[in-house]
Design an enzyme around this catalytic site. Structure first.
Site, PDB file in Angstrom:
ATOM      1  N   THR A 258       0.394  -3.676  22.438  1.00 16.76           N
ATOM      2  CA  THR A 258       1.218  -2.679  22.308  1.00 16.76           C
ATOM      3  C   THR A 258       1.128  -2.261  20.721  1.00 16.76           C
ATOM      4  O   THR A 258       0.937  -3.042  19.925  1.00 16.76           O
ATOM      5  CB  THR A 258       2.475  -2.998  22.610  1.00 16.76           C
TER       6      THR A 258
ATOM      7  N   GLY B 114      -5.709  -6.238   7.690  1.00 18.06           N
ATOM      8  CA  GLY B 114      -6.908  -6.219   7.175  1.00 18.06           C
ATOM      9  C   GLY B 114      -7.709  -7.623   7.981  1.00 18.06           C
ATOM     10  O   GLY B 114      -9.107  -7.309   8.222  1.00 18.06           O
ATOM     11  N   THR B 115      -7.096  -8.704   7.807  1.00 21.45           N
ATOM     12  CA  THR B 115      -7.966 -10.035   8.373  1.00 21.45           C
ATOM     13  C   THR B 115      -8.466  -9.732   9.986  1.00 21.45           C
ATOM     14  O   THR B 115      -9.598 -10.130  10.219  1.00 21.45           O
ATOM     15  CB  THR B 115      -7.049 -10.959   8.065  1.00 21.45           C
TER      16      THR B 115
ATOM     17  N   HIS C 206      -0.524  -2.394   4.069  1.00 19.14           N
ATOM     18  CA  HIS C 206       0.220  -2.765   2.895  1.00 19.14           C
ATOM     19  C   HIS C 206      -0.086  -2.801   1.514  1.00 19.14           C
ATOM     20  O   HIS C 206       0.666  -3.017   0.501  1.00 19.14           O
ATOM     21  CB  HIS C 206       0.877  -4.337   3.354  1.00 19.14           C
TER      22      HIS C 206
ATOM     23  N   CYS D 288      -3.727 -24.332  -8.526  1.00 12.95           N
ATOM     24  CA  CYS D 288      -2.361 -24.515  -8.043  1.00 12.95           C
ATOM     25  C   CYS D 288      -1.890 -23.332  -7.132  1.00 12.95           C
ATOM     26  O   CYS D 288      -1.063 -23.494  -6.265  1.00 12.95           O
ATOM     27  CB  CYS D 288      -1.562 -24.824  -9.102  1.00 12.95           C
TER      28      CYS D 288
ATOM     29  N   SER E 144      -6.244  -2.216   5.221  1.00 16.17           N
ATOM     30  CA  SER E 144      -5.000  -3.092   5.444  1.00 16.17           C
ATOM     31  C   SER E 144      -3.936  -1.791   4.791  1.00 16.17           C
ATOM     32  O   SER E 144      -3.810  -1.558   3.747  1.00 16.17           O
ATOM     33  CB  SER E 144      -4.722  -4.338   4.465  1.00 16.17           C
TER      34      SER E 144
ATOM     35  N   GLN F 187      -9.080  -3.299  -0.720  1.00 23.06           N
ATOM     36  CA  GLN F 187      -8.599  -3.232  -2.056  1.00 23.06           C
ATOM     37  C   GLN F 187      -9.066  -1.827  -2.453  1.00 23.06           C
ATOM     38  O   GLN F 187      -8.435  -1.194  -3.490  1.00 23.06           O
ATOM     39  CB  GLN F 187      -9.124  -4.314  -2.951  1.00 23.06           C
TER      40      GLN F 187
END
Lengths: 401, 122
Positions: free
Chosen positions: A237, A71-72, A201, A325, A199, A179
């Site tokens: 490829t 996707g990126t 996945h 974090c 994307s 999404q």
């Protein structure tokens, strides 16, 4: 220990039907689809079939599907390719403050190369003001890039209306639909989308594959140089097995969309209701109604997100957080920041994203273990029931916010 | 990501709570960075006889708070002032690199509490 995965917005397991469909392409059907001989021909057909399956899901022509690595990459290719191809027209991009880093960081890079970027703000529910979007358009505007649905909060943007505004002003429209695809009905014709990122996945296909939909006639400077793959639009490829898997996942998503979305929504609503019933001082992050059916993002006052995630993890529950974090920086989530969520609440934000394998039992288990974890962390927190509210620096900070 | 010792102190933190009428209270951190640590002391004859903490923060913040209370209990004020953030991290068998600069503040909170004790009992 029970293992409950509630982080489907991060990634999804490869579906059994998808795995079965793609495995032969690692074994007997190993050819390079660009080869002329039998081994290549066997495989070329599989890539073209996958192209049709993806096209059917988003209502475009197969020739408008470009397979990429993720996707990126699709977002990078759409933005950088547009800026270069349309540099004679202008250099202004309109996007939102809540985009995924794949768009946001690409825009920051493009600013360094001389582009002007407008980052549209959102309201407390994470929603855009379309009048503001329209007012931001100038004669130099070459691209509007707005995500279909937000990965953190699930808030869904009014893509059809944005597409209509883009068409009215003759501005190209890109949407990061990573999404949304597989969770919502996607129609690039109805919504006047020119470029769209997918994307694999996120919808039960493997990692390492993505799609950039490019409307016919949309000039885009090539991003990856090399061979003639993808009609000279993307060299390299083909990831044949991954592409076959994505095709199968799209076929399944199209067939199951209505039933799946309804089922997941019911479970998500049960989780949401349960949390608000059992735990006081919880805030919903995201739009109450215009939201992905599988996503629930909530903040539990007075506690920090990573410590909550670790506690959930010890009970076998996988979720995610917008705390600093877990974002890898000192700042909490930029999405919640743009929604003006109090900073301690942003640090405590927790995202549960459900998927096709989630069961009612999973939801009930979370509702059983979550309240005592929250209470234990609250009892440990200097901000909870603070005895020296007047002199306490932490409470002061909270009050100022 | 975290060592066994960090997870032990995180899941079974020692000395959680507050002390009524403490001899010293110290607080460090702020809400915007996501870590706030507060330490309460009871001091008799220059020795820390009771110590409690309350922490808002990540796993590392809670584990270092717990560890510093364990390390400081029974020590003299001078000995406790020698405890460093680094020593706390080492006692936990290390912290992830990205936590060293943001969540490793427990010794600072202890020193603040001692400073407060000295100011009020000087």
């Amino acid at each position: 220990m029970k293992r409950i995965y509630l982080d489907y917005n991060a990634t999804t397991p490869v579906r059994p039907e998808v795995l079965e469909a793609l495995l032969p392409y690692y074994r007997d059907q190993f050819g390079n689809p660009s080869s002329v001989h039998w081994a290549g021909r066997q495989v070329a057909g599989a890539v073209e079939k996958a192209r049709e399956q993806v096209a059917a899901l988003i209502n475009c022509s197969p020739a408008e599907i470009v397979f990429v690595s993720c996707g990126t990459e699709a977002d990078n290719a759409a933005l950088k390719g547009t800026v270069d191809a349309l540099k004679a027209k202008g250099n202004h991009i309109i996007t939102t403050a809540v985009e995924h880093p794949a768009v946001l960081e690409t825009c920051r890079y493009l600013e360094k190369t001389g582009c002007r970027v407008t980052y549209l703000p959102v309201d407390a529910d994470g929603m855009l003001d379309l009048d503001e979007l329209e007012r931001a358009i100038t004669p130099e505007t070459i691209l509007i890039s707005v995500m279909w649905a937000n990965n953190e909060t699930g808030t869904i943007f009014p893509i059809e209306q944005i597409g209509a505004i883009a068409r009215r002003h003759g501005v190209r429209f890109h949407t990061d639909a990573v999404q949304a695809v597989g969770k919502l009905a996607i129609d690039v014709q109805q919504c006047n989308v020119d470029l769209l990122a997918i994307s694999a996945h996120k919808l039960g296909a493997p990692k390492g594959v993505g799609v950039l939909y490019v409307r016919r006639g949309t000039r885009l400077t090539q991003f990856m140089h090399g061979g003639h793959q993808e009609r000279n639009r993307r060299a390299g490829t083909h990831n044949v097995a991954g592409i076959v898997g994505l095709g199968k996942a799209c076929e399944l998503a199209l067939a199951e969309r209505e039933t799946h979305a309804g089922r997941v929504r019911e479970l998500r609503d049960r989780l949401e209701r349960g949390i608000f019933e059992k735990i006081p001082n919880v805030k919903l992050n995201g739009h109450p109604t215009e939201r992905l059916p599988n996503t629930l993002n909530v903040s539990f006052a007075w506690i920090e997100g990573e410590s909550l995630l670790l506690n959930l993890d010890m009970k076998g529950i996988a979720a995610s957080s917008g705390s600093a974090c877990t974002s890898g920086s000192l700042e909490p989530s930029h999405v919640l920041g743009a929604m003006c969520v109090e900073v301690t609440l942003a640090h405590s934000s927790t995202r549960f994203s459900l998927g096709p394998d989630t069961t009612g039992e999973d939801v009930d288990y979370v509702l059983e273990v979550l309240p005592p974890i929250v209470q234990r962390l609250r009892d440990m927190s200097p901000l909870y029931n603070c005895r020296q509210q007047e002199s306490c620096a932490g409470c002061e900070t909270l009050k100022k916010l | 990501m975290y060592t066994e010792k960090v997870m032990d102190h995180f899941s079974n933190p020692r000395n959680v709570g507050e002390i009524d009428n403490p001899d010293g209270v110290g607080e460090v951190g702020n809400a915007s960075c996501g870590d706030i640590m507060k330490i309460f002391l009871k001091v008799e004859n220059n020795v820390i006889t009771d110590i409690k903490f309350k922490t808002f923060g990540c796993g590392a913040a809670i584990a270092t708070s717990s560890m510093v209370t364990e390390m400081a209990l029974g020590k003299t004020i001078e000995e406790a002032l020698q405890l460093s953030n680094q020593a706390v991290a080492e006692a936990l068998d290390g912290l992830p690199a990205q936590k060293m600069h943001c969540s490793n503040l427990a010794a600072d909170a202890l020193h603040e509490a001692i400073k407060n004790y000295k100011a009020t009992h000087g």
